[in-house]
Design a protein around this motif. Structure first.
Motif, short mmCIF file in Angstrom:
data_model
loop_
_atom_site.label_atom_id
_atom_site.label_comp_id
_atom_site.label_asym_id
_atom_site.label_seq_id
_atom_site.Cartn_x
_atom_site.Cartn_y
_atom_site.Cartn_z
N HIS A 1 -9.92 -9.70 -12.23
CA HIS A 1 -8.55 -9.88 -11.60
C HIS A 1 -7.59 -10.54 -12.27
O HIS A 1 -6.33 -10.67 -12.32
CB HIS A 1 -8.71 -10.52 -10.28
N HIS B 1 -2.57 -16.08 -8.80
CA HIS B 1 -1.24 -15.82 -9.74
C HIS B 1 -0.13 -16.53 -9.54
O HIS B 1 0.42 -16.52 -8.46
CB HIS B 1 -1.30 -14.19 -9.68
N ARG C 1 2.75 -13.04 -11.32
CA ARG C 1 3.19 -11.81 -10.80
C ARG C 1 2.68 -12.00 -9.11
O ARG C 1 1.78 -12.76 -8.80
CB ARG C 1 2.33 -10.77 -11.38
N CYS D 1 0.82 -10.64 -6.66
CA CYS D 1 -0.58 -10.04 -6.52
C CYS D 1 -0.90 -9.88 -5.20
O CYS D 1 -1.04 -10.99 -4.41
CB CYS D 1 -1.45 -10.48 -7.35
#
Length: 145
Positions: A31, A92, A95, A97
């Motif tokens: 991930h 994160h 970004r 996510c």
């Protein structure tokens, strides 16, 4: 007579609070990737979640869980510039996510009602760092290490 106790400014107040979400978080090593900016959520501050921002550097074995982990770098340096952490501890920042957003929302819904929206920084006591600079969640702590 003892001297008055002194706490450095911006030291989080430690208020142990259970974390029922992180131990059961199902997130894979894949991930995250080197270069990702992440946060390790540790508590609350100013009515919002609070934690340590880090950069993912390289894969690393996470000894406390015997699973793939990530070597993280604290861009601000400090006593522990590099640590190793399990992927389920990370969120994160670099970004948007969906998995991380869902986790953050659930943690917010659980945690924020327990603390008033003040400027105090509160560490919920979920993490410790081992002598090998490995970040360990209280649910992952083992007595044999």
């Amino acid at each position: 007579m003892l001297p008055p106790s002194w706490t450095p400014p911006n030291t989080p107040a430690l208020k142990p609070t259970p974390d029922p979400l992180t131990p059961d978080r199902d997130i894979t090593h894949q991930h995250f990737q080197p270069g990702d900016q992440v946060v390790v959520l540790k508590g609350v501050a100013g009515g919002d979640l609070w934690g340590d921002a880090m950069h993912v550097v390289a894969p690393s074995w996470h000894t406390p869980t015997d699973e793939d982990g990530w070597r993280l770098r604290d861009p601000d340096g400090g006593q522990q510039t590099y640590i190793t952490a399990h992927p389920r501890y990370l969120v994160h920042l670099s970004r948007r996510c969906p998995d991380c957003i869902i986790y953050m929302r659930a943690l917010s819904d659980y945690l924020l009602p327990k603390f008033p929206a003040t400027e105090e920084v509160t560490d919920c006591g979920w993490y410790t760092t081992t002598g090998l600079n490995q970040l360990v969640h209280s649910s992952d702590a083992r007595s044999d290490r």
